[in-house]
Scaffold this active site. Sequence first.
Site, mmCIF file in Angstrom:
data_model
loop_
_atom_site.group_PDB
_atom_site.id
_atom_site.type_symbol
_atom_site.label_atom_id
_atom_site.label_comp_id
_atom_site.label_asym_id
_atom_site.label_seq_id
_atom_site.Cartn_x
_atom_site.Cartn_y
_atom_site.Cartn_z
ATOM 1 N N ASP A 117 0.841 -1.275 0.081
ATOM 2 C CA ASP A 117 -0.072 0.072 0.006
ATOM 3 C C ASP A 117 0.870 1.212 -0.268
ATOM 4 O O ASP A 117 0.384 2.334 0.582
ATOM 5 C CB ASP A 117 -0.975 0.161 1.237
ATOM 6 C CG ASP A 117 -2.153 -0.888 1.036
ATOM 7 O OD1 ASP A 117 -2.368 -1.264 -0.113
ATOM 8 O OD2 ASP A 117 -2.913 -1.135 2.025
ATOM 9 N N LYS A 146 -4.680 -5.903 -4.402
ATOM 10 C CA LYS A 146 -5.736 -6.446 -3.484
ATOM 11 C C LYS A 146 -6.846 -5.844 -3.094
ATOM 12 O O LYS A 146 -6.988 -4.572 -3.377
ATOM 13 C CB LYS A 146 -4.654 -6.874 -2.135
ATOM 14 C CG LYS A 146 -4.492 -5.399 -1.328
ATOM 15 C CD LYS A 146 -3.574 -5.624 -0.180
ATOM 16 C CE LYS A 146 -3.208 -4.601 0.569
ATOM 17 N NZ LYS A 146 -4.307 -3.734 1.083
ATOM 18 N N CYS A 163 -2.868 -3.111 7.304
ATOM 19 C CA CYS A 163 -2.548 -4.065 5.977
ATOM 20 C C CYS A 163 -1.292 -4.757 6.040
ATOM 21 O O CYS A 163 -1.063 -5.961 5.806
ATOM 22 C CB CYS A 163 -2.502 -3.256 4.714
ATOM 23 S SG CYS A 163 -4.280 -2.531 4.454
#
Length: 225
Positions: free
Chosen positions: A38, A134, A169
Amino acid sequence: MQTYAMPEWVRSRILRRRATVFAHQYIAAAKSALVVIDMQTYFCAPGQPSETPAAREIVGAINRMASRLRAAGGAVIWVQTSSARALERWANHHRHDLSAERAARRIAGLAEGSEGFALYRGLEARPEDVYVKKATYSALIQDSSTLEAELRARRVESLLIAGTTTNVCCESTARDAMLLDFRVIVLSDATAAATPEEHVASLNNIALYFGDVMTVSGAEERLSA
């Protein structure tokens, strides 16, 4: 940069179950992958809805680890959250856990092709690297991404996890990696959270139950071809 020093109580509890603090005494590059979670404009850039300011401070550490691992024969994988399946794969989260306004901003901000979806400026991603999209916090929970297939195809055994946020995450992916029987290393100075307290608490929990927590320098020292 958010720092981490393993507390003595964490160290002591680790040493109750094995002889060494770190399960990885060496890191076989050919069987390892740096998984960067991310590091996108949406999560890193000033003024973005889910900005984590500390994430901007780890760009150099991520680039350094990526360069070293590539040179040693390992894989570098960039994982990006996409909202393409937000209302299909993760509908209850968007409908009930977020306000309508926040859900709409997230869906727009993480749409593929948007500024928010792109990797944050300064990251040295290469064409030969692997790129994975994702849908949920964890990249390894069922039907979130193709990450597990990419890892299995490359016979990866150890994951070096970097990115943001440490306690969401990154930790979610680390937990699922360990439960899928991958070996896990979370890089303490190449991960970032919204606050130092969240960063440290997450790393303590990972070190106790889910994998090694070490610095980029520590990983470099253990790296072998």
